[in-house]
Design an enzyme around this catalytic site. Structure first.
Site, PDB file in Angstrom:
ATOM      1  N   HIS A 158     -11.383   0.356   3.307  1.00 58.23           N
ATOM      2  CA  HIS A 158     -10.245  -0.357   2.667  1.00 58.23           C
ATOM      3  C   HIS A 158     -11.020  -1.445   1.721  1.00 58.23           C
ATOM      4  CE1 HIS A 158      -6.306  -2.551   2.524  1.00 58.23           C
ATOM      5  NE2 HIS A 158      -7.036  -3.726   2.664  1.00 58.23           N
ATOM      6  N   HIS A 163       1.235   4.456   2.178  1.00 55.97           N
ATOM      7  CA  HIS A 163       0.668   4.918   3.455  1.00 55.97           C
ATOM      8  C   HIS A 163       0.923   6.547   3.586  1.00 55.97           C
ATOM      9  CE1 HIS A 163       0.496   1.060   5.761  1.00 55.97           C
ATOM     10  NE2 HIS A 163       0.777   0.738   4.685  1.00 55.97           N
ATOM     11  N   HIS A 183       3.927  -5.416   3.523  1.00 58.92           N
ATOM     12  CA  HIS A 183       3.640  -6.135   4.650  1.00 58.92           C
ATOM     13  C   HIS A 183       3.861  -7.961   4.805  1.00 58.92           C
ATOM     14  CE1 HIS A 183       0.925  -2.974   6.326  1.00 58.92           C
ATOM     15  NE2 HIS A 183       1.022  -2.598   5.104  1.00 58.92           N
ATOM     16  N   HIS A 242      -9.359   2.440  -0.258  1.00 52.90           N
ATOM     17  CA  HIS A 242      -8.474   3.431  -0.055  1.00 52.90           C
ATOM     18  C   HIS A 242      -7.815   4.041  -1.236  1.00 52.90           C
ATOM     19  CE1 HIS A 242      -7.981   1.592   4.363  1.00 52.90           C
ATOM     20  NE2 HIS A 242      -9.258   2.697   4.202  1.00 52.90           N
ATOM     21  N   ARG A 285       5.162  -4.857   8.983  1.00 50.71           N
ATOM     22  CA  ARG A 285       5.821  -4.256   7.833  1.00 50.71           C
ATOM     23  C   ARG A 285       7.056  -4.490   7.522  1.00 50.71           C
ATOM     24  NH1 ARG A 285       2.658   1.655   9.234  1.00 50.71           N
ATOM     25  NH2 ARG A 285       0.593   0.715   9.499  1.00 50.71           N
ATOM     26  N   ASP A 325      -4.553   1.791  -1.871  1.00 53.21           N
ATOM     27  CA  ASP A 325      -4.670   0.367  -1.413  1.00 53.21           C
ATOM     28  C   ASP A 325      -4.025  -0.100  -3.083  1.00 53.21           C
ATOM     29  OD1 ASP A 325      -5.870   0.302   0.941  1.00 53.21           O
ATOM     30  OD2 ASP A 325      -8.027  -0.033   0.180  1.00 53.21           O
ATOM     31  N   HIS A 336      -2.968   3.598   5.973  1.00 52.78           N
ATOM     32  CA  HIS A 336      -3.029   3.691   4.303  1.00 52.78           C
ATOM     33  C   HIS A 336      -3.407   5.155   3.886  1.00 52.78           C
ATOM     34  CE1 HIS A 336      -4.142  -1.022   4.174  1.00 52.78           C
ATOM     35  NE2 HIS A 336      -3.167  -0.796   4.999  1.00 52.78           N
ATOM     36  N   HIS A 362       0.807  -1.128   0.024  1.00 49.41           N
ATOM     37  CA  HIS A 362      -0.125  -0.010  -0.200  1.00 49.41           C
ATOM     38  C   HIS A 362       1.061   1.272   0.035  1.00 49.41           C
ATOM     39  CE1 HIS A 362      -1.610  -3.008   2.875  1.00 49.41           C
ATOM     40  NE2 HIS A 362      -2.546  -3.311   2.014  1.00 49.41           N
TER      41      HIS A 362
HETATM   42 CU   LIG Z   1       0.280  -1.141   4.126  1.00 53.00          CU
HETATM   43 ZN   LIG Z   2      -6.439   0.007   2.555  1.00 55.57          ZN
END
Ligand SMILES: [Cu+2]
Ligand SMILES: [Zn+2]
Length: 174
Positions: free
Chosen positions: A98, A74, A148, A107, A165, A110, A90, A72
Site C-alpha cells: 500500500h 477496492h 473512508h 496498490h 467505510r 490507491d 484495496h 480507494h
Molecule cells: Cu479503501
Molecule cells: Zn492500498
C-alpha cells in the site's frame, strides 16, 4: 479553383482530428456512492481512459467539514454490507504494498485522500496509472470505490489506516 482546393484540405484535416480524439477519449465508467456505516455521505465518481492513464473525477458530499478521507478502488464490486466491508481490500492486481499515488510502489487501487471543504463537499481529479477502464486484469469495472472515515497515512499496511467505510459504489461501464 485554387481556393476550392484549400478549403477541401482544411475539411480533411478536421475530419482526421475528430477521429484522433475519439481514439484517445475511450472507455468510461461511473460509480454512484451510497452512504455506509450510518453516515449521510454520497456522491459520484467517474473513470475515463486517457491513453495509458485513467482520469478519476470525484464529487462527494455529506462529509464532516474540513476533513480528509482515504479513497480507494477496492477489489470486490460488492457494497451490500452496511459497513461496506463486502468490498474487500484495496484492488491490488500486481501484488504491491500500500502507498500513495506518487510512490513507485502502491496498490493499483490507491488514490490520494479526498479533502472536504467547509460545506463537507469534496471535489477532486486524479490520474491513475496501472489500471484501465477497458476489460482486462487491471480493469476497475466491476470493482468498488470506497470513501473512508479518516485520512490515509500512505504507510500502514495494507490499508493506510483510514478507518471505517463511509460511502461505497460499484464501478459500472457507462
Ligand atoms: Cu479503501
Ligand atoms: Zn492500498
Amino acid at each position: 479553383m485554387k481556393h476550392v482546393r484549400v478549403l477541401f484540405c482544411l475539411a480533411a484535416v478536421g475530419a482526421l482530428a475528430g477521429c484522433g480524439s475519439m481514439d484517445i477519449g475511450g472507455d468510461s465508467a461511473v460509480a454512484k456512492l451510497d452512504a455506509k456505516s450510518g453516515t449521510a455521505t454520497q456522491g459520484t465518481v467517474t473513470f475515463t481512459q486517457r491513453g495509458d492513464r485513467v482520469l478519476v473525477k470525484a464529487d462527494v458530499s455529506g462529509l464532516p467539514p474540513n476533513t480528509e478521507h482515504g479513497f480507494h478502488v477496492h477489489e470486490k464490486g460488492d457494497c451490500s454490507s452496511p459497513d461496506a466491508m463486502s468490498a474487500g481490500g484495496h484492488f491490488n492486481p500486481t501484488g504491491k504494498p500500500h502507498g500513495s499515488m506518487s510512490m513507485p510502489d502502491h496498490h493499483a487501487g490507491d488514490i490520494n485522500n479526498l479533502r472536504a471543504d467547509a460545506s463537507g463537499r469534496a471535489q477532486a481529479s486524479f490520474e491513475l496509472t496501472g489500471v484501465t477502464v477497458a476489460p482486462g486484469p487491471t480493469s476497475v469495472v466491476g470493482r468498488a470505490v470506497v470513501v473512508h472515515k479518516d485520512p490515509d497515512d500512505y504507510r500502514t499496511q495494507p490499508t493506510g489506516n483510514s478507518g471505517g467505510r463511509v460511502a461505497c459504489g460499484v464501478i459500472a461501464k457507462s
